[in-house]
Design a protein around this motif. Structure first.
Motif, PDB file in Angstrom:
ATOM      1  N   SER A   1       0.864  -1.179   0.000  1.00  0.00           N
ATOM      2  CA  SER A   1       0.000   0.000   0.000  1.00  0.00           C
ATOM      3  C   SER A   1       0.899   1.227   0.000  1.00  0.00           C
ATOM      4  O   SER A   1       1.802   1.327   0.817  1.00  0.00           O
ATOM      5  CB  SER A   1      -0.901   0.015   1.232  1.00  0.00           C
ATOM      6  OG  SER A   1      -1.702   1.180   1.223  1.00  0.00           O
ATOM      7  N   HIS A   2       0.663   2.118  -0.930  1.00  0.00           N
ATOM      8  CA  HIS A   2       1.487   3.328  -0.985  1.00  0.00           C
ATOM      9  C   HIS A   2       1.029   4.332   0.068  1.00  0.00           C
ATOM     10  O   HIS A   2      -0.025   4.188   0.679  1.00  0.00           O
ATOM     11  CB  HIS A   2       1.450   3.952  -2.377  1.00  0.00           C
ATOM     12  CG  HIS A   2       0.090   4.398  -2.790  1.00  0.00           C
ATOM     13  ND1 HIS A   2      -0.455   5.580  -2.365  1.00  0.00           N
ATOM     14  CD2 HIS A   2      -0.841   3.798  -3.566  1.00  0.00           C
ATOM     15  CE1 HIS A   2      -1.659   5.716  -2.878  1.00  0.00           C
ATOM     16  NE2 HIS A   2      -1.925   4.644  -3.603  1.00  0.00           N
ATOM     17  N   LEU A   3       1.869   5.341   0.299  1.00  0.00           N
ATOM     18  CA  LEU A   3       1.573   6.364   1.303  1.00  0.00           C
ATOM     19  C   LEU A   3       1.278   7.723   0.675  1.00  0.00           C
ATOM     20  O   LEU A   3       1.303   8.734   1.347  1.00  0.00           O
ATOM     21  CB  LEU A   3       2.752   6.481   2.277  1.00  0.00           C
ATOM     22  CG  LEU A   3       3.059   5.207   3.065  1.00  0.00           C
ATOM     23  CD1 LEU A   3       4.343   5.374   3.854  1.00  0.00           C
ATOM     24  CD2 LEU A   3       1.903   4.864   3.973  1.00  0.00           C
TER      25      LEU A   3
ATOM     26  N   LYS B   1      -2.823   8.764   2.356  1.00  0.00           N
ATOM     27  CA  LYS B   1      -3.119   7.422   2.863  1.00  0.00           C
ATOM     28  C   LYS B   1      -2.060   6.994   3.867  1.00  0.00           C
ATOM     29  O   LYS B   1      -0.935   7.453   3.847  1.00  0.00           O
ATOM     30  CB  LYS B   1      -3.156   6.427   1.710  1.00  0.00           C
ATOM     31  CG  LYS B   1      -4.290   6.675   0.756  1.00  0.00           C
ATOM     32  CD  LYS B   1      -4.267   5.668  -0.360  1.00  0.00           C
ATOM     33  CE  LYS B   1      -5.409   5.969  -1.311  1.00  0.00           C
ATOM     34  NZ  LYS B   1      -5.152   5.538  -2.641  1.00  0.00           N
ATOM     35  N   THR B   2      -2.429   6.072   4.730  1.00  0.00           N
ATOM     36  CA  THR B   2      -1.494   5.462   5.664  1.00  0.00           C
ATOM     37  C   THR B   2      -1.957   4.035   5.923  1.00  0.00           C
ATOM     38  O   THR B   2      -2.963   3.591   5.364  1.00  0.00           O
ATOM     39  CB  THR B   2      -1.356   6.263   6.965  1.00  0.00           C
ATOM     40  OG1 THR B   2      -0.230   5.765   7.702  1.00  0.00           O
ATOM     41  CG2 THR B   2      -2.607   6.212   7.806  1.00  0.00           C
ATOM     42  N   HIS B   3      -1.252   3.296   6.741  1.00  0.00           N
ATOM     43  CA  HIS B   3      -1.632   1.947   7.143  1.00  0.00           C
ATOM     44  C   HIS B   3      -1.037   1.676   8.519  1.00  0.00           C
ATOM     45  O   HIS B   3      -0.139   2.399   8.966  1.00  0.00           O
ATOM     46  CB  HIS B   3      -1.218   0.900   6.113  1.00  0.00           C
ATOM     47  CG  HIS B   3       0.179   1.055   5.609  1.00  0.00           C
ATOM     48  ND1 HIS B   3       1.291   0.790   6.382  1.00  0.00           N
ATOM     49  CD2 HIS B   3       0.644   1.471   4.412  1.00  0.00           C
ATOM     50  CE1 HIS B   3       2.383   1.006   5.668  1.00  0.00           C
ATOM     51  NE2 HIS B   3       2.018   1.431   4.481  1.00  0.00           N
TER      52      HIS B   3
ATOM     53  N   TRP C   1       1.842   3.766  10.725  1.00  0.00           N
ATOM     54  CA  TRP C   1       1.385   4.571  11.864  1.00  0.00           C
ATOM     55  C   TRP C   1       2.130   4.172  13.137  1.00  0.00           C
ATOM     56  O   TRP C   1       2.551   5.006  13.915  1.00  0.00           O
ATOM     57  CB  TRP C   1      -0.119   4.430  12.047  1.00  0.00           C
ATOM     58  CG  TRP C   1      -0.639   5.366  13.085  1.00  0.00           C
ATOM     59  CD1 TRP C   1      -1.032   5.046  14.336  1.00  0.00           C
ATOM     60  CD2 TRP C   1      -0.784   6.781  12.978  1.00  0.00           C
ATOM     61  NE1 TRP C   1      -1.429   6.175  15.031  1.00  0.00           N
ATOM     62  CE2 TRP C   1      -1.278   7.253  14.198  1.00  0.00           C
ATOM     63  CE3 TRP C   1      -0.546   7.693  11.955  1.00  0.00           C
ATOM     64  CZ2 TRP C   1      -1.531   8.598  14.435  1.00  0.00           C
ATOM     65  CZ3 TRP C   1      -0.806   9.032  12.190  1.00  0.00           C
ATOM     66  CH2 TRP C   1      -1.288   9.466  13.418  1.00  0.00           C
TER      67      TRP C   1
END
Length: 91
Positions: free
Chosen positions: A68-70, A74-76, A80
């Motif tokens: 998943s890109h940032l 976006k975050t994951h 975090w």
């Protein structure tokens, strides 16, 4: 190897170094010769080979969210957690 041309390929060479496996800080070629691996790149680091903690952590993450890109706000969760445990200059 005759069908792969890398940016640093020596086109006059007839043989390429074929790395078959890694263990700790060493890699081994298809002739069984041992080399100290010290390279890393822009998007990767040399963390050693066969580190079970890294293998298990990566496998667990791949089962959950492989990529998943940032970008775009976006975050994951792994990012975090890293952010909240890092020094203030990383936040």
């Amino acid at each position: 190897m005759t069908h792969m041309i890398y940016p640093t390929t020596n086109l006059t060479a007839t043989e390429q170094l074929v790395i078959e496996r890694g263990e700790g800080v060493y890699v081994y070629d298809n002739q069984g010769r041992q080399y100290l691996e010290g390279l890393s790149g822009l998007w990767c680091t040399a963390l050693g080979y066969g580190n079970e903690e890294i293998v298990e952590t990566a496998a667990r993450q791949m089962r959950t969210l492989a990529y998943s890109h940032l970008f775009g706000g976006k975050t994951h969760p792994p990012r975090w957690r890293w952010r909240t445990s890092s020094p203030i200059w990383c936040q």
